[in-house]
Design a protein around this motif. Structure first.
Motif, PDB file in Angstrom:
ATOM      1  N   ARG A 179     -31.438 -35.419   6.230  1.00 57.77           N
ATOM      2  CA  ARG A 179     -30.736 -35.833   5.003  1.00 57.77           C
ATOM      3  C   ARG A 179     -29.231 -35.670   5.198  1.00 57.77           C
ATOM      4  O   ARG A 179     -28.453 -36.569   4.887  1.00 57.77           O
ATOM      5  N   ALA A 180     -28.812 -34.511   5.702  1.00 58.41           N
ATOM      6  CA  ALA A 180     -27.382 -34.266   5.892  1.00 58.41           C
ATOM      7  C   ALA A 180     -26.770 -35.258   6.864  1.00 58.41           C
ATOM      8  O   ALA A 180     -25.633 -35.717   6.670  1.00 58.41           O
ATOM      9  N   ALA A 181     -27.513 -35.617   7.903  1.00 57.56           N
ATOM     10  CA  ALA A 181     -26.986 -36.517   8.930  1.00 57.56           C
ATOM     11  C   ALA A 181     -26.681 -37.902   8.385  1.00 57.56           C
ATOM     12  O   ALA A 181     -25.923 -38.658   9.002  1.00 57.56           O
ATOM     13  N   ARG A 182     -27.235 -38.250   7.228  1.00 63.79           N
ATOM     14  CA  ARG A 182     -26.965 -39.565   6.636  1.00 63.79           C
ATOM     15  C   ARG A 182     -25.634 -39.600   5.901  1.00 63.79           C
ATOM     16  O   ARG A 182     -25.198 -40.682   5.478  1.00 63.79           O
ATOM     17  N   TRP A 183     -24.996 -38.436   5.740  1.00 63.04           N
ATOM     18  CA  TRP A 183     -23.768 -38.410   4.941  1.00 63.04           C
ATOM     19  C   TRP A 183     -22.574 -38.024   5.810  1.00 63.04           C
ATOM     20  O   TRP A 183     -22.425 -38.532   6.898  1.00 63.04           O
ATOM     21  N   ASP A 184     -21.701 -37.150   5.332  1.00 61.65           N
ATOM     22  CA  ASP A 184     -20.420 -36.958   6.021  1.00 61.65           C
ATOM     23  C   ASP A 184     -20.209 -35.560   6.574  1.00 61.65           C
ATOM     24  O   ASP A 184     -19.178 -35.291   7.196  1.00 61.65           O
ATOM     25  N   GLY A 185     -21.137 -34.674   6.328  1.00 66.08           N
ATOM     26  CA  GLY A 185     -21.007 -33.318   6.840  1.00 66.08           C
ATOM     27  C   GLY A 185     -22.239 -32.512   6.500  1.00 66.08           C
ATOM     28  O   GLY A 185     -23.034 -32.891   5.634  1.00 66.08           O
ATOM     29  N   VAL A 186     -22.399 -31.389   7.203  1.00 68.49           N
ATOM     30  CA  VAL A 186     -23.543 -30.516   6.964  1.00 68.49           C
ATOM     31  C   VAL A 186     -23.047 -29.091   6.768  1.00 68.49           C
ATOM     32  O   VAL A 186     -22.115 -28.633   7.437  1.00 68.49           O
ATOM     33  N   VAL A 187     -23.658 -28.408   5.798  1.00 66.97           N
ATOM     34  CA  VAL A 187     -23.457 -26.978   5.587  1.00 66.97           C
ATOM     35  C   VAL A 187     -24.779 -26.318   5.948  1.00 66.97           C
ATOM     36  O   VAL A 187     -25.661 -26.163   5.106  1.00 66.97           O
ATOM     37  N   PRO A 188     -24.987 -25.977   7.229  1.00 72.78           N
ATOM     38  CA  PRO A 188     -26.297 -25.468   7.642  1.00 72.78           C
ATOM     39  C   PRO A 188     -26.498 -24.022   7.223  1.00 72.78           C
ATOM     40  O   PRO A 188     -25.548 -23.230   7.181  1.00 72.78           O
ATOM     41  N   GLU A 221     -18.467 -33.602   9.655  1.00 70.16           N
ATOM     42  CA  GLU A 221     -18.017 -32.221   9.598  1.00 70.16           C
ATOM     43  C   GLU A 221     -19.207 -31.260   9.716  1.00 70.16           C
ATOM     44  O   GLU A 221     -20.299 -31.537   9.197  1.00 70.16           O
ATOM     45  N   VAL A 222     -18.972 -30.136  10.380  1.00 76.61           N
ATOM     46  CA  VAL A 222     -19.960 -29.065  10.490  1.00 76.61           C
ATOM     47  C   VAL A 222     -19.318 -27.815   9.895  1.00 76.61           C
ATOM     48  O   VAL A 222     -18.317 -27.309  10.436  1.00 76.61           O
ATOM     49  N   ALA A 240     -13.552 -18.387  17.057  1.00 70.15           N
ATOM     50  CA  ALA A 240     -13.524 -19.121  18.322  1.00 70.15           C
ATOM     51  C   ALA A 240     -14.933 -19.453  18.790  1.00 70.15           C
ATOM     52  O   ALA A 240     -15.191 -20.556  19.293  1.00 70.15           O
ATOM     53  N   SER A 241     -15.860 -18.508  18.625  1.00 73.49           N
ATOM     54  CA  SER A 241     -17.238 -18.764  19.056  1.00 73.49           C
ATOM     55  C   SER A 241     -17.889 -19.844  18.206  1.00 73.49           C
ATOM     56  O   SER A 241     -18.658 -20.671  18.715  1.00 73.49           O
ATOM     57  N   LEU A 242     -17.573 -19.881  16.912  1.00 70.03           N
ATOM     58  CA  LEU A 242     -18.112 -20.933  16.043  1.00 70.03           C
ATOM     59  C   LEU A 242     -17.494 -22.288  16.385  1.00 70.03           C
ATOM     60  O   LEU A 242     -18.188 -23.317  16.394  1.00 70.03           O
ATOM     61  N   ALA A 243     -16.194 -22.304  16.659  1.00 74.21           N
ATOM     62  CA  ALA A 243     -15.540 -23.554  17.048  1.00 74.21           C
ATOM     63  C   ALA A 243     -16.130 -24.075  18.356  1.00 74.21           C
ATOM     64  O   ALA A 243     -16.385 -25.277  18.504  1.00 74.21           O
ATOM     65  N   ASP A 244     -16.367 -23.182  19.303  1.00 73.82           N
ATOM     66  CA  ASP A 244     -16.988 -23.590  20.562  1.00 73.82           C
ATOM     67  C   ASP A 244     -18.385 -24.155  20.333  1.00 73.82           C
ATOM     68  O   ASP A 244     -18.837 -25.044  21.070  1.00 73.82           O
ATOM     69  N   ALA A 245     -19.075 -23.642  19.313  1.00 72.87           N
ATOM     70  CA  ALA A 245     -20.428 -24.117  19.006  1.00 72.87           C
ATOM     71  C   ALA A 245     -20.429 -25.470  18.303  1.00 72.87           C
ATOM     72  O   ALA A 245     -21.475 -26.107  18.201  1.00 72.87           O
ATOM     73  N   GLY A 246     -19.259 -25.893  17.805  1.00 69.68           N
ATOM     74  CA  GLY A 246     -19.166 -27.201  17.171  1.00 69.68           C
ATOM     75  C   GLY A 246     -18.767 -27.202  15.716  1.00 69.68           C
ATOM     76  O   GLY A 246     -18.698 -28.263  15.085  1.00 69.68           O
ATOM     77  N   ALA A 247     -18.469 -26.032  15.143  1.00 66.92           N
ATOM     78  CA  ALA A 247     -18.027 -25.990  13.746  1.00 66.92           C
ATOM     79  C   ALA A 247     -16.656 -26.641  13.611  1.00 66.92           C
ATOM     80  O   ALA A 247     -15.770 -26.420  14.445  1.00 66.92           O
ATOM     81  N   THR A 248     -16.474 -27.425  12.566  1.00 68.22           N
ATOM     82  CA  THR A 248     -15.180 -28.038  12.285  1.00 68.22           C
ATOM     83  C   THR A 248     -14.482 -27.394  11.090  1.00 68.22           C
ATOM     84  O   THR A 248     -13.295 -27.617  10.879  1.00 68.22           O
ATOM     85  N   TRP A 249     -15.252 -26.620  10.290  1.00 64.70           N
ATOM     86  CA  TRP A 249     -14.699 -25.889   9.152  1.00 64.70           C
ATOM     87  C   TRP A 249     -15.277 -24.482   9.135  1.00 64.70           C
ATOM     88  O   TRP A 249     -16.456 -24.283   9.443  1.00 64.70           O
ATOM     89  N   TRP A 250     -14.456 -23.515   8.747  1.00 64.99           N
ATOM     90  CA  TRP A 250     -14.929 -22.198   8.321  1.00 64.99           C
ATOM     91  C   TRP A 250     -14.513 -22.014   6.873  1.00 64.99           C
ATOM     92  O   TRP A 250     -13.340 -22.197   6.524  1.00 64.99           O
ATOM     93  N   ILE A 251     -15.478 -21.647   5.997  1.00 67.74           N
ATOM     94  CA  ILE A 251     -15.190 -21.368   4.596  1.00 67.74           C
ATOM     95  C   ILE A 251     -15.426 -19.885   4.345  1.00 67.74           C
ATOM     96  O   ILE A 251     -16.565 -19.411   4.374  1.00 67.74           O
ATOM     97  N   GLU A 252     -14.343 -19.144   4.133  1.00 71.68           N
ATOM     98  CA  GLU A 252     -14.449 -17.727   3.817  1.00 71.68           C
ATOM     99  C   GLU A 252     -15.033 -17.586   2.414  1.00 71.68           C
ATOM    100  O   GLU A 252     -14.449 -18.066   1.428  1.00 71.68           O
ATOM    101  N   SER A 253     -16.196 -16.918   2.325  1.00 69.92           N
ATOM    102  CA  SER A 253     -16.987 -16.925   1.083  1.00 69.92           C
ATOM    103  C   SER A 253     -17.329 -15.493   0.694  1.00 69.92           C
ATOM    104  O   SER A 253     -18.316 -14.925   1.176  1.00 69.92           O
ATOM    105  N   ARG A 254     -16.518 -14.926  -0.165  1.00 69.94           N
ATOM    106  CA  ARG A 254     -16.674 -13.518  -0.554  1.00 69.94           C
ATOM    107  C   ARG A 254     -17.333 -13.449  -1.924  1.00 69.94           C
ATOM    108  O   ARG A 254     -16.682 -13.648  -2.947  1.00 69.94           O
ATOM    109  N   TRP A 255     -18.647 -13.108  -1.930  1.00 70.91           N
ATOM    110  CA  TRP A 255     -19.427 -13.147  -3.161  1.00 70.91           C
ATOM    111  C   TRP A 255     -19.760 -11.763  -3.706  1.00 70.91           C
ATOM    112  O   TRP A 255     -20.349 -11.666  -4.793  1.00 70.91           O
ATOM    113  N   ASP A 256     -19.431 -10.711  -2.995  1.00 71.59           N
ATOM    114  CA  ASP A 256     -19.840  -9.366  -3.397  1.00 71.59           C
ATOM    115  C   ASP A 256     -18.821  -8.757  -4.349  1.00 71.59           C
ATOM    116  O   ASP A 256     -17.699  -8.429  -3.942  1.00 71.59           O
ATOM    117  N   PRO A 257     -19.181  -8.578  -5.646  1.00 65.10           N
ATOM    118  CA  PRO A 257     -18.208  -8.021  -6.593  1.00 65.10           C
ATOM    119  C   PRO A 257     -17.851  -6.570  -6.295  1.00 65.10           C
ATOM    120  O   PRO A 257     -16.827  -6.077  -6.777  1.00 65.10           O
TER     121      PRO A 257
END
Length: 278
Positions: A179-188, A221-222, A240-257
Motif C-alpha cells: 500500500r505504501a509503495a503506491r504513494w510517496d513515502g513510507v513510515v515503517p 521518502e523513507v 548515520a546508520s539509518l541514512a546508510d540503511a536508506g532513510a531519507t527523513w528522521w522525525i524526532e518523536s518525544r511522546w513521554d510526558p
C-alpha cells in the motif's frame, strides 16, 4: 537525510511557536499530531495548528504524525489539505495510517470501524478519493465503503501531481508495504510484538531493499522516527546508520510526558537538529 521534530506537547500558541523556532534553528520539518486519547496532553485540531504554522513560516515542511484517515471524511480532508498546501506555498506532507485501535474515535463511538480490515479498506478508499480530488477534475467515486458523486475540488494543489502522501506500513507485511509503495513515502514500523519499538537500521535496510526490488521510479521518502540518544556522538552515529540503511527523513518523536515538557521541547528545538556523522 532531512530532520524533523514533532510538537508533541504545549498550548496551541506554544506548538505554533515551536514550528517557528524549528524553522529559525535549521530543522527541515515540523509536525503536529492527530490523536484523541493517545496522550495525556492537549489534543489540538492539527489542521488549525498547521494553518497557523503555514503563515508563520516560509521554508519548513509541515505535517502531522499521523492522520488517521479511516475516522475522517475524505472530502473534508481534501479541502483541509488543499488549504494548508496553498497557505504554505506547497510545503505540506500527509503522513497517514489506520489509526490506533485504543483511540476512542474507534473504540468508544458507535458506528466507527474497529476491525483492521475495515480500517484498511477505509484508508484505501480515502487515499483513492484524495488522489481524484487533487486532480482538479470532476469525478464520481465508488469505493469499498465510500460513495460520492458530482465531486469537484478547486484549485489544484501547489504541489504536483498531488500533495505527498506518506503511509504508515507494518514491516514485514507485504500487503501493508505494498500500500505504501503506491504513494510517496513510507513510515515503517515493526509488526506484531515489536510494534511499539523503533525500526532498527537492519530493519530499515531490509524494508528499503524490499521497496527497491519493486523498481520505484518516482521520488520516494523513507521515514524513520523515534527518540535519539542524548549523547551527540551517539545520536550522530545512529542517524548515520539509518541514512546508510536508506532513510531519507528522521522525525524526532518525544511522546513521554515524564521526560518531555513544552519548555524542554522548545529548548531541544532551539539547539538545532542533530547531524548524521559523515
Amino acid at each position: 537525510m532531512r530532520i524533523g521534530i514533532v510538537g508533541s506537547f504545549g498550548t496551541a500558541h506554544e506548538v505554533v511557536a515551536q514550528a517557528v523556532a524549528a524553522e529559525e534553528h535549521g530543522w527541515d520539518g515540523f509536525f503536529t499530531w492527530d490523536g484523541i486519547s493517545v496522550l495525556p496532553a492537549d489534543t489540538w485540531d492539527p489542521w488549525a495548528i498547521l494553518a497557523a504554522a503555514a503563515v508563520r513560516t516560509r521554508r519548513i515542511t509541515l505535517g502531522a504524525m499521523v492522520f488517521a484517515l479511516p475516522r475522517r471524511k475524505p472530502w473534508e480532508v481534501a479541502r483541509q489539505a488543499l488549504t494548508i498546501d496553498h497557505l504554505s506555498g506547497g510545503r505540506l506532507v500527509l503522513p497517514v495510517g489506520l489509526g490506533a485501535i485504543d483511540d476512542r474515535a474507534f473504540s468508544g463511538v458507535p458506528g466507527q470501524p474497529v476491525g483492521l480490515r475495515d480500517r484498511a479498506e477505509l484508508l484505501d478508499d480515502a487515499l483513492a478519493f484524495l488522489d481524484r480530488a487533487w486532480s482538479g477534475e470532476p469525478f464520481d467515486f465508488a469505493g469499498s465503503h465510500i460513495e460520492a458523486s458530482g465531486m469537484h475540488f478547486l484549485p489544484r494543489p501547489v504541489q504536483r501531481p498531488r500533495i505527498p502522501v506518506w503511509v504508515v506500513a507494518s514491516w514485514p507485511s507485504e500487503k501493508s508495504m505494498g500500500r505504501a509503495a503506491r504513494w510517496d513515502g513510507v513510515v515503517p514500523q515493526p509488526r506484531g510484538a515489536r510494534a511499539a519499538e523503533e525500526m532498527t537500521p537492519e530493519d530499515l535496510a531490509d524494508a528499503v531493499a524490499w521497496l527497491r526490488a519493486r523498481d520505484l521510479v518516482r521520488p520516494f521518502e523513507v521515514i524513520a522516527q523515534g527518540v535519539l540518544p542524548t549523547d551527540p556522538d551517539a545520536a550522530a552515529e545512529h542517524l548515520a546508520s539509518l541514512a546508510d540503511a536508506g532513510a531519507t527523513w528522521w522525525i524526532e518523536s518525544r511522546w513521554d510526558p515524564a521526560t518531555t515538557s513544552p519548555q524542554a521541547l522548545l529548548r531541544a528545538i532551539e539547539q538545532g537538529p542533530p547531524a548524521p556523522r559523515v
